[in-house]
Design a protein around this motif. Structure first.
Motif, PDB file in Angstrom:
ATOM      1  N   ASN A  84       0.842  -1.182   0.000  1.00  0.00           N
ATOM      2  CA  ASN A  84       0.000   0.000   0.000  1.00  0.00           C
ATOM      3  C   ASN A  84       0.885   1.243   0.000  1.00  0.00           C
ATOM      4  O   ASN A  84       1.953   1.259   0.610  1.00  0.00           O
ATOM      5  N   VAL A  85       0.430   2.284  -0.690  1.00  0.00           N
ATOM      6  CA  VAL A  85       1.155   3.552  -0.716  1.00  0.00           C
ATOM      7  C   VAL A  85       0.301   4.600  -0.019  1.00  0.00           C
ATOM      8  O   VAL A  85      -0.869   4.771  -0.359  1.00  0.00           O
ATOM      9  N   ASP A  86       0.872   5.287   0.953  1.00  0.00           N
ATOM     10  CA  ASP A  86       0.186   6.395   1.597  1.00  0.00           C
ATOM     11  C   ASP A  86       0.060   7.519   0.571  1.00  0.00           C
ATOM     12  O   ASP A  86       1.065   8.038   0.077  1.00  0.00           O
ATOM     13  N   ILE A  87      -1.157   7.890   0.233  1.00  0.00           N
ATOM     14  CA  ILE A  87      -1.414   8.880  -0.820  1.00  0.00           C
ATOM     15  C   ILE A  87      -0.781  10.232  -0.493  1.00  0.00           C
ATOM     16  O   ILE A  87      -0.301  10.932  -1.377  1.00  0.00           O
ATOM     17  N   GLN A  88      -0.765  10.614   0.774  1.00  0.00           N
ATOM     18  CA  GLN A  88      -0.231  11.924   1.161  1.00  0.00           C
ATOM     19  C   GLN A  88       1.292  11.986   1.074  1.00  0.00           C
ATOM     20  O   GLN A  88       1.838  13.030   0.696  1.00  0.00           O
ATOM     21  N   LEU A  92       5.590   3.591   1.650  1.00  0.00           N
ATOM     22  CA  LEU A  92       5.088   2.235   1.482  1.00  0.00           C
ATOM     23  C   LEU A  92       4.733   1.598   2.817  1.00  0.00           C
ATOM     24  O   LEU A  92       5.417   1.806   3.817  1.00  0.00           O
ATOM     25  N   GLY A  93       3.669   0.802   2.789  1.00  0.00           N
ATOM     26  CA  GLY A  93       3.322  -0.049   3.917  1.00  0.00           C
ATOM     27  C   GLY A  93       4.042  -1.381   3.764  1.00  0.00           C
ATOM     28  O   GLY A  93       4.930  -1.530   2.921  1.00  0.00           O
ATOM     29  N   ARG A  94       3.637  -2.361   4.548  1.00  0.00           N
ATOM     30  CA  ARG A  94       4.215  -3.705   4.430  1.00  0.00           C
ATOM     31  C   ARG A  94       3.836  -4.304   3.082  1.00  0.00           C
ATOM     32  O   ARG A  94       2.753  -4.073   2.577  1.00  0.00           O
ATOM     33  N   GLY A  95       4.743  -5.089   2.530  1.00  0.00           N
ATOM     34  CA  GLY A  95       4.443  -5.780   1.294  1.00  0.00           C
ATOM     35  C   GLY A  95       3.690  -7.061   1.584  1.00  0.00           C
ATOM     36  O   GLY A  95       3.835  -7.657   2.647  1.00  0.00           O
ATOM     37  N   ILE A  96       2.867  -7.455   0.639  1.00  0.00           N
ATOM     38  CA  ILE A  96       2.177  -8.742   0.756  1.00  0.00           C
ATOM     39  C   ILE A  96       2.362  -9.495  -0.547  1.00  0.00           C
ATOM     40  O   ILE A  96       2.299  -8.929  -1.643  1.00  0.00           O
ATOM     41  N   VAL A 116      16.210  -5.338   1.152  1.00  0.00           N
ATOM     42  CA  VAL A 116      16.090  -3.897   1.388  1.00  0.00           C
ATOM     43  C   VAL A 116      14.718  -3.605   1.992  1.00  0.00           C
ATOM     44  O   VAL A 116      13.760  -4.341   1.761  1.00  0.00           O
ATOM     45  N   PRO A 117      14.614  -2.534   2.768  1.00  0.00           N
ATOM     46  CA  PRO A 117      13.335  -2.216   3.407  1.00  0.00           C
ATOM     47  C   PRO A 117      12.229  -1.904   2.395  1.00  0.00           C
ATOM     48  O   PRO A 117      12.466  -1.236   1.392  1.00  0.00           O
ATOM     49  N   ILE A 118      11.058  -2.414   2.681  1.00  0.00           N
ATOM     50  CA  ILE A 118       9.834  -2.033   1.973  1.00  0.00           C
ATOM     51  C   ILE A 118       9.053  -1.085   2.880  1.00  0.00           C
ATOM     52  O   ILE A 118       8.722   0.028   2.479  1.00  0.00           O
ATOM     53  N   LEU A 119       8.803  -1.521   4.092  1.00  0.00           N
ATOM     54  CA  LEU A 119       8.018  -0.754   5.059  1.00  0.00           C
ATOM     55  C   LEU A 119       8.669   0.611   5.326  1.00  0.00           C
ATOM     56  O   LEU A 119       9.864   0.687   5.590  1.00  0.00           O
ATOM     57  N   HIS A 120       7.871   1.660   5.215  1.00  0.00           N
ATOM     58  CA  HIS A 120       8.262   3.060   5.456  1.00  0.00           C
ATOM     59  C   HIS A 120       9.176   3.652   4.370  1.00  0.00           C
ATOM     60  O   HIS A 120       9.667   4.755   4.529  1.00  0.00           O
ATOM     61  N   ARG A 121       9.391   2.913   3.295  1.00  0.00           N
ATOM     62  CA  ARG A 121      10.195   3.439   2.194  1.00  0.00           C
ATOM     63  C   ARG A 121       9.375   4.492   1.462  1.00  0.00           C
ATOM     64  O   ARG A 121       8.187   4.294   1.198  1.00  0.00           O
ATOM     65  N   ARG A 122       9.966   5.619   1.123  1.00  0.00           N
ATOM     66  CA  ARG A 122       9.261   6.669   0.371  1.00  0.00           C
ATOM     67  C   ARG A 122       9.610   6.571  -1.109  1.00  0.00           C
ATOM     68  O   ARG A 122      10.773   6.461  -1.474  1.00  0.00           O
ATOM     69  N   LEU A 123       8.569   6.616  -1.924  1.00  0.00           N
ATOM     70  CA  LEU A 123       8.775   6.559  -3.365  1.00  0.00           C
ATOM     71  C   LEU A 123       9.279   7.908  -3.870  1.00  0.00           C
ATOM     72  O   LEU A 123       8.799   8.960  -3.436  1.00  0.00           O
ATOM     73  N   PRO A 124      10.233   7.895  -4.807  1.00  0.00           N
ATOM     74  CA  PRO A 124      10.706   9.152  -5.385  1.00  0.00           C
ATOM     75  C   PRO A 124       9.638   9.760  -6.290  1.00  0.00           C
ATOM     76  O   PRO A 124       8.747   9.050  -6.779  1.00  0.00           O
ATOM     77  N   CYS A 125       9.712  11.044  -6.497  1.00  0.00           N
ATOM     78  CA  CYS A 125       8.844  11.762  -7.451  1.00  0.00           C
ATOM     79  C   CYS A 125       7.363  11.675  -7.092  1.00  0.00           C
ATOM     80  O   CYS A 125       6.507  11.784  -7.976  1.00  0.00           O
ATOM     81  N   TRP A 126       7.018  11.481  -5.828  1.00  0.00           N
ATOM     82  CA  TRP A 126       5.621  11.285  -5.465  1.00  0.00           C
ATOM     83  C   TRP A 126       4.733  12.485  -5.794  1.00  0.00           C
ATOM     84  O   TRP A 126       3.670  12.304  -6.399  1.00  0.00           O
ATOM     85  N   PRO A 127       5.114  13.726  -5.437  1.00  0.00           N
ATOM     86  CA  PRO A 127       4.251  14.860  -5.810  1.00  0.00           C
ATOM     87  C   PRO A 127       4.061  14.976  -7.326  1.00  0.00           C
ATOM     88  O   PRO A 127       2.968  15.290  -7.796  1.00  0.00           O
ATOM     89  N   GLU A 128       5.117  14.672  -8.074  1.00  0.00           N
ATOM     90  CA  GLU A 128       5.016  14.718  -9.537  1.00  0.00           C
ATOM     91  C   GLU A 128       4.062  13.643 -10.055  1.00  0.00           C
ATOM     92  O   GLU A 128       3.308  13.882 -10.999  1.00  0.00           O
ATOM     93  N   LEU A 129       4.088  12.468  -9.428  1.00  0.00           N
ATOM     94  CA  LEU A 129       3.194  11.390  -9.832  1.00  0.00           C
ATOM     95  C   LEU A 129       1.733  11.787  -9.592  1.00  0.00           C
ATOM     96  O   LEU A 129       0.877  11.555 -10.446  1.00  0.00           O
ATOM     97  N   ILE A 130       1.458  12.395  -8.468  1.00  0.00           N
ATOM     98  CA  ILE A 130       0.086  12.834  -8.174  1.00  0.00           C
ATOM     99  C   ILE A 130      -0.384  13.843  -9.228  1.00  0.00           C
ATOM    100  O   ILE A 130      -1.467  13.698  -9.792  1.00  0.00           O
TER     101      ILE A 130
END
Length: 160
Positions: A84-88, A92-96, A116-130
């Motif tokens: 799951n990705v936190d929209i704000q 990233l949340g935990r992977g399933i 490598v960590p999944i949980l709490h990882r921030r995706l790059p370019c998030w504001p641009e993606l929105i």
């Protein structure tokens, strides 16, 4: 077959006399997320909708990645991993794990192959993606209320 530039073009010219081929560029993940996906292009499944104010917004997002370097797709139903990705924040949340999940091998705080960590990882370019998704929905598909997108994050930014 392994071939370099001109060799490949020569081969395709000859082969395409008898069969149709589609040749397209190979997209590579943003450098900040390559260790989550190996050589497989990871995508974010994004839902957007036209809201009550007649604007466009993202409502849900899930980051999809391959579970193994032997897999060539990020498909959740091909035993890929979704988080799951936190929209704000783009965090990233935990992977399933996808299809055929067992309790012992279902949830991941870290990638099972790369560690490598999944949980709490921030995706790059998030504001641009929105902005990319909202603008595309409003400009290209304004007559649609809800749209599901597959968006990759490349070094050049979001790409759908």
């Amino acid at each position: 077959m392994v071939a370099a530039g001109e060799q490949l073009i020569k081969y395709l010219r000859t082969a395409s006399e008898h069969k149709t081929y589609l040749v397209q560029p190979r997209f590579i993940n943003h450098r900040e997320i390559t260790n989550l996906a190996d050589d497989t292009l990871a995508t974010i499944r994004v839902m957007s909708c036209r809201n009550e104010s007649d604007h466009y917004e993202m409502t849900d997002a899930a980051f999809r990645m391959a579970r193994s370097s032997k897999t060539v797709v990020d498909n959740y139903h091909a035993s890929g991993i979704a988080a799951n990705v936190d929209i704000q924040t783009g965090e990233l949340g935990r992977g399933i794990r996808g299809a055929w999940v067992t309790v012992a091998d279902g949830w991941y705080d870290r990638h099972p192959e790369t560690n490598v960590p999944i949980l709490h990882r921030r995706l790059p370019c998030w504001p641009e993606l929105i902005r990319f998704v909202q603008d595309a929905h409003g400009c290209l598909f304004s007559d649609q209320v809800v749209i599901g997108w597959e968006v990759a994050i490349l070094d050049t930014g979001p790409f759908a």
